[in-house]
Design a protein around this motif. Structure first.
Motif, PDB file in Angstrom:
ATOM      1  N   GLU A   1      43.033  67.017  20.305  1.00  0.00           N
ATOM      2  CA  GLU A   1      43.715  67.696  21.400  1.00  0.00           C
ATOM      3  C   GLU A   1      42.913  67.689  22.698  1.00  0.00           C
ATOM      4  OE1 GLU A   1      41.689  71.097  19.047  1.00  0.00           O
ATOM      5  OE2 GLU A   1      42.518  69.097  18.693  1.00  0.00           O
ATOM      6  N   GLU A   2      41.632  67.290  22.627  1.00  0.00           N
ATOM      7  CA  GLU A   2      40.797  67.210  23.822  1.00  0.00           C
ATOM      8  C   GLU A   2      40.870  65.834  24.476  1.00  0.00           C
ATOM      9  OE1 GLU A   2      36.974  68.240  22.310  1.00  0.00           O
ATOM     10  OE2 GLU A   2      37.471  70.353  22.051  1.00  0.00           O
ATOM     11  N   ARG A   3      41.473  64.874  23.794  1.00  0.00           N
ATOM     12  CA  ARG A   3      41.613  63.541  24.380  1.00  0.00           C
ATOM     13  C   ARG A   3      42.576  63.580  25.564  1.00  0.00           C
ATOM     14  NH1 ARG A   3      43.557  59.660  19.615  1.00  0.00           N
ATOM     15  NH2 ARG A   3      44.858  61.469  19.135  1.00  0.00           N
TER      16      ARG A   3
ATOM     17  N   ASP B   1      37.003  62.004  32.648  1.00  0.00           N
ATOM     18  CA  ASP B   1      36.126  63.030  32.104  1.00  0.00           C
ATOM     19  C   ASP B   1      34.725  62.441  32.033  1.00  0.00           C
ATOM     20  OD1 ASP B   1      34.648  64.818  30.543  1.00  0.00           O
ATOM     21  OD2 ASP B   1      36.367  65.362  29.297  1.00  0.00           O
TER      22      ASP B   1
ATOM     23  N   ARG C   1      34.891  64.796  18.402  1.00  0.00           N
ATOM     24  CA  ARG C   1      35.748  64.573  19.568  1.00  0.00           C
ATOM     25  C   ARG C   1      37.157  64.903  19.103  1.00  0.00           C
ATOM     26  NH1 ARG C   1      37.566  64.588  24.595  1.00  0.00           N
ATOM     27  NH2 ARG C   1      38.041  62.559  25.554  1.00  0.00           N
ATOM     28  N   ARG C   2      37.607  66.139  19.380  1.00  0.00           N
ATOM     29  CA  ARG C   2      38.859  66.617  18.810  1.00  0.00           C
ATOM     30  C   ARG C   2      40.078  65.964  19.463  1.00  0.00           C
ATOM     31  NH1 ARG C   2      37.208  68.064  14.010  1.00  0.00           N
ATOM     32  NH2 ARG C   2      35.553  69.650  14.084  1.00  0.00           N
TER      33      ARG C   2
END
Length: 271
Positions: free
Chosen positions: A11-13, A34, A8-9
């Motif tokens: 920058e994707e949070r 999401d 779960r990167r």
């Protein structure tokens, strides 16, 4: 069952900069929605918050959640409708079992920004009486080993009192561990037997704390490899990973960067 590790990167949070609050959301929260990142077992919220000095969250209500704070840097002033007034500092873990309903507020205490994780879990029983707990875990207790800092209230070694030694009680099927790991050091963790004894499947979630500062872009700072059962993923500060495995298998976390890394690891029942 083979182990599966899904990153779960950072920058994707979800993230937001409100001026007084700089925040990341690992799971859907507030305006961030999401459907593929709603919750993981009973684990519902991991917010990595930075609150500026002399600001904070005004009094607001909660119910039917186990809500806890892990202080990374700075201090938090906590007040709630149960009459608790507390100054929380680095190493403190504060748990509010909201149950049938509470109100609380949190503000940065003193003249510095406070950096903390706010974590929510869904209780194993609704309608509980609201309760408050506070525990402290030193850096020494977490350095190059896993310290169990949250555990079910019914688990062995857990004292269901406001203050005390041992893990912080939670009314959920969740364990939380924390570690401060030096470069070129490896920590191992054996996946425990879940409360649902009829199943050998189990889940874990790891979050690498973003100590390098608020950065909505790709993760930077320290790095660890997370490996188990032939699977391996590299995580940087702010990254996390969903892990599915079996009881008894071994998870390895190795610091492969050039700086100390702090992370938290959750054991969550697969059921």
């Amino acid at each position: 069952m083979s182990t599966k590790i899904v990153p779960r990167r950072s920058e994707e949070r979800g993230h937001a900069d409100h001026g007084w609050l700089h925040t990341f959301h690992s799971f859907s929260f507030a305006s961030y929605a999401d459907g593929s990142h709603e919750q993981f077992g009973c684990l519902r919220v991991i917010n990595e918050d930075r609150v500026e000095a002399h600001t904070g969250f005004g009094a607001h209500p909660h119910r039917e959640f186990e809500i806890f704070s892990y202080v990374v840097d700075g201090e938090i002033s906590h007040h709630d409708s149960m009459g608790n007034e507390e100054i929380l500092k680095r190493g403190d873990v504060q748990m509010t079992s909201a149950g049938t309903g509470i109100r609380h507020s949190e503000h940065a205490h003193g003249g510095n920004q406070v950096h903390f994780l706010q974590i929510w879990a869904m209780p194993y029983q609704r309608g509980l009486k609201p309760q408050y707990y506070n525990r402290t875990f030193t850096d020494e207790a977490k350095t190059n080993k896993l310290a169990t800092i949250v555990a079910p209230a019914t688990a062995p070694g857990v004292t269901d009192t406001r203050e005390g030694s041992g893990p912080t009680p939670i009314h959920a099927q969740l364990y939380m561990h924390a570690s401060i790991i030096s470069s070129a050091t490896t920590i191992t963790h054996t996946f425990p037997k879940p409360a649902n004894a009829s199943s050998s499947a189990t889940k874990a979630y790891i979050h690498v704390i973003q100590k390098s500062g608020y950065n909505p872009g790709p993760a930077k700072g320290g790095k660890v490899t997370v490996s188990a059962d032939g699977q391996e993923v590299v995580l940087s500060e702010g990254d996390g990973a969903y892990i599915s495995s079996e009881v008894g298998k071994e998870l390895k976390i190795e610091n492969v960067g050039d700086r100390v890394v702090e992370f938290v690891l959750f054991d969550v029942d697969a059921a």
